[in-house]
Design an enzyme around this catalytic site. Sequence first.
Site, PDB file in Angstrom:
ATOM      1  N   HIS A 116      -1.187   6.002   9.964  1.00 49.47           N
ATOM      2  CA  HIS A 116      -0.165   5.401   9.592  1.00 49.47           C
ATOM      3  C   HIS A 116       0.229   7.069   8.041  1.00 49.47           C
ATOM      4  O   HIS A 116       1.342   6.946   7.672  1.00 49.47           O
ATOM      5  CB  HIS A 116      -0.630   4.067   8.435  1.00 49.47           C
ATOM      6  CG  HIS A 116       0.056   3.373   9.224  1.00 49.47           C
ATOM      7  ND1 HIS A 116       0.379   2.794  10.021  1.00 49.47           N
ATOM      8  CD2 HIS A 116      -0.815   2.318   9.689  1.00 49.47           C
ATOM      9  CE1 HIS A 116       0.843   1.684  10.856  1.00 49.47           C
ATOM     10  NE2 HIS A 116       0.355   1.401  10.707  1.00 49.47           N
TER      11      HIS A 116
ATOM     12  N   HIS B  71      -5.943   4.634  15.146  1.00 46.81           N
ATOM     13  CA  HIS B  71      -3.753   3.751  14.442  1.00 46.81           C
ATOM     14  C   HIS B  71      -3.597   3.787  13.194  1.00 46.81           C
ATOM     15  O   HIS B  71      -2.292   4.537  12.354  1.00 46.81           O
ATOM     16  CB  HIS B  71      -4.471   2.802  15.062  1.00 46.81           C
ATOM     17  CG  HIS B  71      -3.294   1.704  14.454  1.00 46.81           C
ATOM     18  ND1 HIS B  71      -2.259   0.487  15.365  1.00 46.81           N
ATOM     19  CD2 HIS B  71      -3.023   0.766  13.442  1.00 46.81           C
ATOM     20  CE1 HIS B  71      -0.531   0.885  14.176  1.00 46.81           C
ATOM     21  NE2 HIS B  71      -1.646   0.343  13.313  1.00 46.81           N
ATOM     22  N   GLU B  72      -4.709   4.106  11.738  1.00 40.32           N
ATOM     23  CA  GLU B  72      -4.835   3.623  10.670  1.00 40.32           C
ATOM     24  C   GLU B  72      -4.531   5.244  10.011  1.00 40.32           C
ATOM     25  O   GLU B  72      -3.500   5.195   9.270  1.00 40.32           O
ATOM     26  CB  GLU B  72      -5.697   3.023   9.855  1.00 40.32           C
ATOM     27  CG  GLU B  72      -6.476   1.342  10.175  1.00 40.32           C
ATOM     28  CD  GLU B  72      -4.447   0.922   9.337  1.00 40.32           C
ATOM     29  OE1 GLU B  72      -4.137   1.077   8.757  1.00 40.32           O
ATOM     30  OE2 GLU B  72      -4.472  -0.385  10.467  1.00 40.32           O
TER      31      GLU B  72
END
Length: 230
Positions: free
Chosen positions: A105, A101-102
């Site tokens: 980003h 998920h990170e």
Amino acid sequence: MFGYVIDPTYWLLIPGLLLALYAQVKMSSTFGKWSKVNARSGMTGAEMARVILDANGCRDVRVERVPGRLTDHYDPEGGALRLSDEVYGSRSIAALGVAAHEAGHAIQDAQDYAPLRMRASLVPVANIGSQAAIPLFLLGLLASWEPLVKIGILCFALAVLFYLVTLPVEFNASSRAVAVLSSGYLEEQEVRGVKAVLSAAALTYVAAALQAVLQLLRLVLLANSRRRRD
């Protein structure tokens, strides 16, 4: 003044508070469950993040360890993806989901994802707005000065906008994470675990946005009520 402390519009905030409480419990329990299940790939959160970053042209982004629980975040200014202790070295499905998920980003940043850019531009005004809004609003009510009341509401509206823009940014990062992990890194059952963790995390952002919207509505109702009395 006392009337505004215990005004009935406080009831308007209860749905947001309840959802926030549920979201925190859901996130804690879901992350706890899947943090006990290791992925068969044997990769750690840091290793998974590195692989995803390299595969998407983000080789300059460093993967670093940061203390704390669920303090994982991507720092665009520092060019670093920072993973908490329980994610960085963990081989659990929960850790891989958070790391991916990170990484999502970082990929958004590299691809100039519009909502991410918008959120970044809102950070300064949202910080100022969230801190100044309530004092300005209350001062305007006490002084019966409507322009100051409106400024307080506008400041808080900017903070609300930040919360709303955050939603597509977080949803998109989770979608990217699931898509990548489903492409051969994790098995189907493991992907379901990742989806559960990221869905629980997303609910915390939804709860925060709802709380902000309801608070804004409450300020508007208070302002209108004061205007009618005047």
